[in-house]
Design a protein around this motif. Structure first.
Motif, short mmCIF file in Angstrom:
data_model
loop_
_atom_site.label_atom_id
_atom_site.label_comp_id
_atom_site.label_asym_id
_atom_site.label_seq_id
_atom_site.Cartn_x
_atom_site.Cartn_y
_atom_site.Cartn_z
N VAL A 140 0.84 -1.20 0.00
CA VAL A 140 0.00 0.00 0.00
C VAL A 140 0.87 1.25 0.00
O VAL A 140 0.67 2.17 -0.81
CB VAL A 140 -0.94 0.00 1.23
N ILE A 156 -3.66 9.28 -0.84
CA ILE A 156 -4.79 8.59 -1.47
C ILE A 156 -5.05 7.31 -0.67
O ILE A 156 -4.14 6.50 -0.46
CB ILE A 156 -4.46 8.24 -2.94
N GLN A 157 -6.28 7.14 -0.23
CA GLN A 157 -6.63 6.01 0.63
C GLN A 157 -7.04 4.78 -0.20
O GLN A 157 -7.43 4.92 -1.36
CB GLN A 157 -7.80 6.39 1.55
N TYR A 160 -10.61 -1.31 2.65
CA TYR A 160 -10.29 -2.63 3.16
C TYR A 160 -10.53 -3.72 2.12
O TYR A 160 -9.71 -4.62 1.94
CB TYR A 160 -11.13 -2.86 4.43
N ASP A 161 -11.67 -3.65 1.41
CA ASP A 161 -12.00 -4.71 0.46
C ASP A 161 -10.96 -4.83 -0.65
O ASP A 161 -10.56 -5.92 -1.04
CB ASP A 161 -13.36 -4.43 -0.19
N LEU A 163 -7.88 -3.60 -0.62
CA LEU A 163 -6.58 -3.90 -0.02
C LEU A 163 -6.21 -5.36 -0.17
O LEU A 163 -5.06 -5.71 -0.46
CB LEU A 163 -6.75 -3.57 1.47
N ARG A 164 -7.19 -6.21 0.03
CA ARG A 164 -6.92 -7.65 0.05
C ARG A 164 -6.56 -8.18 -1.32
O ARG A 164 -5.95 -9.24 -1.44
CB ARG A 164 -8.15 -8.37 0.61
N PRO A 167 -1.95 -7.26 -3.17
CA PRO A 167 -0.66 -7.95 -3.32
C PRO A 167 -0.61 -8.84 -4.56
O PRO A 167 0.36 -8.81 -5.32
CB PRO A 167 -0.53 -8.76 -2.03
N LYS A 322 -21.70 3.65 -1.88
CA LYS A 322 -20.95 2.65 -2.64
C LYS A 322 -21.92 1.85 -3.52
O LYS A 322 -22.98 1.41 -3.06
CB LYS A 322 -20.29 1.71 -1.64
N GLY B 300 -7.96 -10.99 7.16
CA GLY B 300 -8.17 -11.79 5.95
C GLY B 300 -7.30 -11.33 4.80
O GLY B 300 -7.62 -11.58 3.64
N ILE B 301 -6.21 -10.65 5.12
CA ILE B 301 -5.26 -10.23 4.09
C ILE B 301 -4.19 -11.32 4.00
O ILE B 301 -3.65 -11.74 5.02
CB ILE B 301 -4.59 -8.89 4.48
N PHE B 305 3.24 -12.81 1.18
CA PHE B 305 4.48 -12.11 0.86
C PHE B 305 5.22 -11.63 2.10
O PHE B 305 6.35 -11.17 2.02
CB PHE B 305 4.19 -10.97 -0.13
N VAL B 314 1.46 -6.12 3.42
CA VAL B 314 0.55 -5.52 2.43
C VAL B 314 0.30 -4.06 2.77
O VAL B 314 0.20 -3.21 1.90
CB VAL B 314 -0.77 -6.31 2.34
N ILE B 315 0.23 -3.78 4.06
CA ILE B 315 0.03 -2.39 4.49
C ILE B 315 0.77 -2.17 5.79
O ILE B 315 0.85 -3.10 6.62
CB ILE B 315 -1.48 -2.05 4.63
N LYS B 317 0.61 1.24 7.58
CA LYS B 317 -0.06 2.19 8.46
C LYS B 317 -1.35 1.62 9.08
O LYS B 317 -1.83 0.58 8.66
CB LYS B 317 -0.36 3.46 7.68
N ILE B 319 -5.27 1.04 10.06
CA ILE B 319 -6.48 0.95 9.23
C ILE B 319 -7.70 1.01 10.14
O ILE B 319 -7.68 0.47 11.26
CB ILE B 319 -6.58 -0.39 8.48
N ILE B 321 -11.64 -0.17 10.07
CA ILE B 321 -12.56 -1.05 9.33
C ILE B 321 -13.88 -1.14 10.11
O ILE B 321 -13.88 -1.23 11.34
CB ILE B 321 -11.98 -2.46 9.16
N LYS B 325 -17.82 -5.66 8.76
CA LYS B 325 -17.02 -6.25 7.68
C LYS B 325 -16.13 -7.36 8.19
O LYS B 325 -15.74 -8.25 7.45
CB LYS B 325 -16.15 -5.18 7.03
#
Lengths: 651, 651
Positions: A140, A156-157, A160-161, A163-164, A167, A322, B300-301, B305, B314-315, B317, B319, B321, B325
């Motif tokens: 990220v 820029i954010q 969560y969805d 994000l997964r 990678p 959304k 669930g990420i 890696f 993956v991130i 900073k 978060i 949520i 969710k």
């Protein structure tokens, strides 16, 4: 014996009471409804398919022929064959497009108001540096740093969805991806490779009767394709209040109305996407306008309190939702921007029409009217705007008019009456055999009857004209427009006295609204410098005739502009420009809403406005010149009634 | 004949190879695992329930007795009776709490670091003016105006989901509602009446082995209740890398690991809520810390890696949520704040521990170590922080140690050896009969063996001591801690040579990490002014003994502070204070991560650190004074080996 069952045919909106046991096909023929039947009722062609959404038991049960000729799926959805199904009790019948010969005229064109392109969705292609033991920055943060370096886009954010998925996508694309960013704030999607050109949006106007959609290229600002559809909620109630009543039956009904309108919007979107081979996933934003009830129903928000005094909406300002939450078939993480509403009966469509006509920045006083089941009126300039809404009813859309129907193949859309012979000339849509009368022609025929002395200013059909088309019909006096020999109906097409009463009530409501707004601003008709007539109906009416019947103030013809679907134009502007959205928000705050239900003058003004063009003829100085002949019949009487009404106590 | 099947018992973590066909109950008894059995294996009491999550076929199939004594639901969940199920192949068996006599000691206490109360969730009670024809403001705007007027809260947003509930709630409550606001930005819930007192949050530390949760009053800043649980992911892999491997098997495995850890967090939350009669809906925010793999898995990420070079998260900073969710059983619109991570193996738990120990603002150089399967080490001050992580393995949690087990009823937690008699004295948890050795006692026994000359600095058990407890066992030399007559096991509890080898590898990895960080900062042990030992294991070890075996640098005892679950403390601070969250973000950015895999000196330093306390005795000036006796055995040899290692080429 009980009342005869009433049958309503959608989408035309024709309705009539028929004898118990009439087949649906017979009723359709009797009423001149557009319904295909190849075999002529022999139960063999299977073409006269109709749909019954609710109260299926009000038709006789399925026949052997229907079980044979309709598919499993069709039976489940409530399909019937019109020649087999007999009417037991009142019912609403929908004729699917495959069973129609003609087509419905759904106004989607509107004025083109230039707007500086500044869409909220931007797509950029990035090449990220690969991670290494010397640079272990997370995915990220790596993406964000690249956006900063390559495009100067900071902070820029990413949700969560999404994000997964990041990678895997980064590695599959070998670190070259295209990112879709909303409002310089957040990433709403990414995809492998260079895909920045495919950036689309959808602007939607949800009317009570009709939905119009516009597919737009967000990079270029151009219109790619457009489409329209009858609002599939129509079978649940023709006007706003019956739609609200249905929604109030419970959460299930509310959900049903939301789902069906979303399905309608999706249908248009799918059509325009298919036509242009554009992927749904590349449609990143949708803007929505509509009256307050449609606005609420689209979002699944109960319009209950919009329908009950004091008619408060649940929310006024714009909302971003959304896409996946609403079930729109666009990019699921895309944004749906719903424009702001002013009041329970002045909605986002009105705000959008103000945006499109730019009356909010005019130095002169402007008048804006959007005529429909509910008519919104706005008067003002850059110095301020007042708005109101009047329940004009669905008469102009053909409802409650004996031969009324929507603008569709075979509907009479224009009428002239020869002042010497008193013979009418009718023009139909698609030059087809006349099947009924649509709104614009209803205005015409009344104006013409008034001008030719077939009707007085009180709306009474006159019998002293020696016109053989005026006769005593089964209901009351009527004027024959088309003899059955020339019509697609089994009877003569007529205008009856009660049709005139319907139009009187509708136009009086509209004029009263306009008149109260003018009083509020302390202006007269002469202060109005420009008038905009918006909406599908407004596109086709003859403004001169509309003034003759006194539908709206006596504004000189050269100051009147017909702007078509201005609400749709406003929705398109909001899709293309962040500034336009800000302006819409400012418009919403700027408008002073005037509640007619609250105005002590309303009833008195309404009684005066029931006359053609008005009881107080001084209000229509230009129009009365056209009506010299008729005025002799009633003018002296006018003065007496006027005095009486003016003396009425304000409650 | 193949290898004998290995059986692992959770939550104790005991494991051993057993004969094919051994019943689970027999294996448990043999190994001294805490498993209830009232009837003693007669298939009649049904109390020796165990759970098998995966590889169910590695036990014999269900017996008649099991079908009779286990419920439908239990059978579905993989419950077995230990006396009936026989071991066919290697398997992980979980003993549910209802089948355990004793209890596990799960460290949840941590230092209390004061923090200024500034929670993100605020609850306010409002009385809205009722709408009228004179004031038709929409519900949302009416609510916003009231928030402005009564609380000076401007531009508070309300989400789409909540919006739909607003009109009904406002009217049912007669316009008096309590609103929950997150971060002065948005309304996350509302309810009828005055409910502002019920405002709670939940702080969670997800460890590889254990989950700790803290229920907090967000209005008062006080701790209401706390709870802990074995991480239910343990059966899917004991250490981080095996957990990552399992997740990499596919989306389904990843989802499985996420669901099970969320279930665990929910179990603690439900327990603490039930204890205190607090409604789940009144828990509005949860803060989460954990190492990077746990952090990813909780969301669930994919941690794929993180597990592969170059080990990128993956991130990094923090978060936020929405609770729904993630499926957390708190207010569904509440916020879950996941603290930032530094690198693939320096996670949010480390950031939280830094926050709690406040080393980021210390003028002096501090040392922070959190010992576990993965050990994180941080050194620095307000002028900068360096951090690293070393794979110390699960030896300190009892794994790979013949009689190792987790801290639980009956585990030996403290050991002294009488230097004259060479007889040990063992202290067990809950003063129960000894069943195995937990981490703190493993450190003790090695330090004591070194001090008493039972083992040399190279970790070799010495036979020239005439100690009758030192003997040649089935595997190699061993030292008997408890004779079977005094133990709950069927054999003597011993420390074997291979156990010492395991601890050598673990402690060498840790010391090497610390040593490389010190080199990076160009400091010696004398520059370190304060050392914090965090984590469950760190709470119970004797720091002096830990230094004797050379687990970490030779810092004077009076400068060492054991801070318990400092990660949990950090999570609580972040829950109570927006400033603490900002600080956590700054800490994450401030830390320089040092990748050991990347350091050419690593291997050389590691070889030296394998010795007790170290090959280079100059590094442990204080400690060697305690080891005079033993040093005679090895000191001359040390110099030769040291020279050889120092001459090694850096690759």
């Amino acid at each position: 014996m009980g009342e005869m069952p009433e049958v309503i045919f959608q989408p035309e909106g024709k309705h009539r009471r028929v004898t118990h046991g009439t087949t649906v096909l017979e009723a359709a023929k009797l009423m001149g409804v557009d319904l295909t039947s190849i075999c002529g009722g022999q139960s063999s062609c299977g073409k006269c398919k109709i749909i019954v959404e609710t109260r299926r038991d009000n038709l006789t049960s399925y026949t052997e022929a229907e079980r044979r000729l309709l598919s499993e799926n069709e039976l489940k959805k409530g399909y019937r064959l019109a020649c087999n199904a007999k009417i037991i009790d009142s019912i609403v019948i929908t004729i699917p497009s495959e069973s129609q010969r003609g087509h419905q005229r759904l106004q989607v064109e509107g004025i083109e108001t230039p707007v500086k392109l500044n869409a909220l969705v931007k797509k950029v292609t990035l090449t990220l540096p690969k991670p290494s033991l010397e640079d272990q920055t997370a995915d990220v943060e790596r993406l964000q740093k690249t956006l900063e370096k390559q495009y100067g886009l900071y902070d820029i954010q990413i949700g969560y969805d999404l994000l997964r998925k990041l990678p895997q996508t980064l590695r599959e694309s070998e670190w070259k991806i295209t990112v879709s960013i909303w409002n310089n704030q957040k990433i709403i999607d990414f995809e492998t490779g260079a895909m920045a050109d495919d950036n689309y949006g959808f602007a939607v106007d949800i009317g009570t009767t009709k939905i119009a959609g516009y597919l737009i290229d967000l990079n270029k600002g151009t219109l790619i394709s457009k489409g329209a559809l009858m609002n599939p909620q129509v079978p649940f109630g023709e006007d706003i209040l019956s739609r609200i009543s249905y929604a109030m039956e419970g959460d299930e009904s509310l959900r049903e109305l939301q789902e069906i309108v979303v399905k309608g919007v999706n249908q248009i979107l799918t059509e325009v996407c298919n036509q242009t081979a554009i992927s749904h996933n590349h449609v990143y934003e949708t803007t929505i306008v509509g009256n307050t009830a449609m606005h609420h129903l689209f979002m699944g928000i109960s319009p209950k309190f919009v329908g009950l005094s004091p008619y408060t909406p649940v929310i006024q300002k714009s909302i971003n939702i959304k896409a996946s939450k609403l079930g729109l078939k666009m990019n699921p993480r895309g944004n749906v921007h719903v424009l702001p509403v002013v009041a329970g009966f002045v909605g986002a469509d009105c705000v959008a029409a103000i945006l499109a006509t730019e009356i909010y920045k005019s130095s002169d006083i402007c008048f804006l009217i959007d005529i429909g089941t509910n008519t919104e009126i706005v008067i003002g300039s850059k110095d301020g705007l007042v708005a109101t809404s009047c329940a004009s009813g669905p008469a102009f859309e053909g409802a409650h008019i004996k031969y009324g129907m929507r603008a569709q193949t075979g509907s009479i859309e224009k009428i002239w009456i020869n002042p010497n012979t008193l013979e009418p000339k009718c023009l139909t849509i698609d030059d087809d055999k006349p099947r009924g009368i649509c709104g614009s022609a209803i205005v015409d025929v009344l104006a013409e009857m008034l001008k030719t002395g077939l009707m007085d200013t009180a709306g009474k059909i006159l019998t002293d004209t020696n016109c053989h088309r005026i006769r005593e019909g089964p209901d009351n006096l009527e004027y024959v427009l088309v003899w059955k020999e020339e019509a697609a109906t089994e009877d003569d097409i007529v205008i009856v006295q009660s049709d005139i009463r319907e139009i009187q009530k509708a136009k009086a409501a509209i004029y009263t609204g306009a008149s109260i707004l003018m009083k509020k601003l302390d202006i007269t008709v002469d202060d109005i410098n420009k008038a905009f007539i918006a909406g599908a109906f407004g596109t086709y009416i003859d403004p001169a005739n509309a003034k003759i019947i006194g539908m709206f103030p006596d504004i000189p013809i050269d100051k009147i502009v017909q702007v078509g679907n201005a609400a749709g134009t406003g929705a398109r502007m909001a899709l293309l420009s962040k500034d336009a959205r800000n302006t819409a928000g400012k418009i919403q705050k700027k408008i002073q809403y005037v509640e007619l239900a609250n105005d002590p003058k309303f009833h008195r003004e309404y009684l005066k406005a029931l006359y053609f063009p008005h009881l107080d003829l001084d209000c229509f100085p230009r129009t009365i010149k056209l009506l010299r002949k008729t005025l002799f019949h009633v003018a002296p009487n006018h003065q007496t009634v006027l005095k009486g009404i003016n003396k009425m106590k304000l409650s």
